[in-house]
Enzyme design. Structure first.
Site, PDB file in Angstrom:
ATOM      1  N   SER A   6       0.915  -1.183   0.130  1.00  0.00           N
ATOM      2  CA  SER A   6       0.000   0.086  -0.131  1.00  0.00           C
ATOM      3  C   SER A   6       0.870   1.194   0.103  1.00  0.00           C
ATOM      4  O   SER A   6       1.745   1.495  -0.900  1.00  0.00           O
ATOM      5  CB  SER A   6      -0.859  -0.068   1.181  1.00  0.00           C
ATOM      6  OG  SER A   6      -2.098   0.779   1.006  1.00  0.00           O
TER       7      SER A   6
ATOM      8  N   ASP B 173      -9.637  -3.961  -6.046  1.00  0.00           N
ATOM      9  CA  ASP B 173      -8.823  -3.104  -5.029  1.00  0.00           C
ATOM     10  C   ASP B 173      -9.314  -1.745  -5.195  1.00  0.00           C
ATOM     11  O   ASP B 173      -9.008  -1.054  -6.288  1.00  0.00           O
ATOM     12  CB  ASP B 173      -7.455  -3.216  -4.895  1.00  0.00           C
ATOM     13  CG  ASP B 173      -6.721  -2.300  -3.942  1.00  0.00           C
ATOM     14  OD1 ASP B 173      -7.343  -1.617  -3.367  1.00  0.00           O
ATOM     15  OD2 ASP B 173      -5.407  -2.471  -3.782  1.00  0.00           O
TER      16      ASP B 173
ATOM     17  N   HIS C 150      -7.990  -5.241  -1.691  1.00  0.00           N
ATOM     18  CA  HIS C 150      -6.719  -4.539  -1.368  1.00  0.00           C
ATOM     19  C   HIS C 150      -5.933  -5.443  -0.769  1.00  0.00           C
ATOM     20  O   HIS C 150      -4.646  -5.726  -0.760  1.00  0.00           O
ATOM     21  CB  HIS C 150      -7.027  -3.428  -0.371  1.00  0.00           C
ATOM     22  CG  HIS C 150      -5.803  -2.363  -0.020  1.00  0.00           C
ATOM     23  ND1 HIS C 150      -5.395  -1.578  -1.007  1.00  0.00           N
ATOM     24  CD2 HIS C 150      -5.362  -1.874   1.219  1.00  0.00           C
ATOM     25  CE1 HIS C 150      -4.245  -1.038  -0.547  1.00  0.00           C
ATOM     26  NE2 HIS C 150      -4.270  -1.218   0.770  1.00  0.00           N
TER      27      HIS C 150
END
Length: 323
Positions: free
Chosen positions: A114, A271, A299
């Site tokens: 991320s 995502d 995600h």
């Protein structure tokens, strides 16, 4: 293929990185193995023990750290008197260089999740000579377009949650830079204002970016919630401190700087936090990268994503060759 067994650090410490900050670090696995550094998400999360398990502990010297203001690093972003002006992308990259030198590492693999993928990409673009490979998941590039999607665009998919998200802000702040508006609340001298803002921000996060139960539970910790919200809004409200031209994306613009660095990108097709199209453009701007798309994953790319990440670190441990 399952994750490697749980392991404990064989060394750890607090590194003085200047500006009154001390960064927590730890090393796991084989002290003589291939060096790898793990960059957690957020910004403002922490290096969780589970991140150690994406590497063969017999093959890797695994370095984890809590970025400035996060986790066990001091001072914490949750403390209202912590100076956030010395917490920027440039500061975090400088911290990585200090840690690399402190540990006597010449070059290392960079693994990021991320926000950690944004930091890892920019670090590799800035210091290409010290990065052997990149392994990234839940990939983002930190562009203003991505922030606009996360704070406004997803309101078309989650309208009720977005209405609550906007309701916490003064009416005259709802049409501008939403992360910056939230950050002003999180810098308020009134603890009640800060706490309401932190809860509203993390409620929006959990509504739009589903995560494993353990990750959601951390938002119930007031200290984590405050530090996380304050750090994320600080970065998002300031273009991730990536400089001019970030409306369309500095990281993709500068992808040519990654030439010669092999990389693996692992992305869930669903995502919402980091849309596949962004990663697709990054992949095509970076010919040395491989893109693994995990169908019907979000995600957190789940078991299939874990298998792809393990395959990548195993491959790079063998010098980049497949089994």
């Amino acid at each position: 293929m399952s994750l490697y067994p749980e392991i404990e650090p064989y060394d750890h410490g607090m590194l003085d990185v200047g500006d009154g900050n001390h960064v927590y670090w730890e090393t796991c696995g084989n002290p003589h193995g291939k060096p790898a550094v793990v960059l957690h998400g957020g910004p403002g999360s922490r290096a969780s023990p589970g991140l150690r398990r994406y590497f063969d502990p017999a093959a890797y010297r695994i370095v984890l750290l809590d970025q400035r203001g996060a986790g066990r690093s001091l001072p914490r972003a949750s403390a209202p008197d912590t100076d956030m002006s010395v917490n920027t992308t440039a500061h975090l990259m400088a911290d990585l260089e200090r840690l690399r030198v402190h540990l006597g590492i010449e070059r290392w693999l960079v693994w990021g999740v991320s926000w950690g993928s944004v930091l890892g990409l920019r670090y590799a673009q800035t210091h290409p000579g010290v990065v052997t490979e990149l392994v990234l998941t839940g990939v983002a590039t930190g562009s203003n377009a991505e922030v606009a999607l996360l704070t406004r665009g997803l309101g078309n998919i989650f309208p009720e949650a977005h209405e609550r998200f906007l309701a916490e802000l003064p009416p005259d702040a709802r049409d501008g830079n939403l992360p910056a508006a939230y950050n002003r609340l999180l810098e308020s001298p009134d603890p009640a204002v800060r706490e309401r803002a932190a809860r509203a921000w993390t409620d929006w996060e959990t509504a739009t970016i589903p995560a494993p139960p353990g990750s959601v539970a951390r938002y119930q910790d007031p200290d984590f919630r405050m530090g996380f919200a304050r750090t994320v809004t600080h970065y998002w409200g300031n273009d991730h401190f990536l400089g001019d031209g970030n409306d369309e994306g500095v990281v993709i613009r500068d992808a040519h700087l990654l030439k010669g660095i092999p990389g693996t990108l692992v992305q869930g097709s669903l995502d919402f936090g980091n849309l596949l199209g962004i990663v697709w453009r990054l992949h095509h701007a970076w010919p040395d990268s491989d893109l693994v798309i995990v169908d019907e994953a979000g995600h957190d790319a789940g078991t299939t994503g874990d298998e792809a990440l393990l395959a990548a670190t195993d491959k790079y441990a063998r010098g980049g060759t497949a089994e």
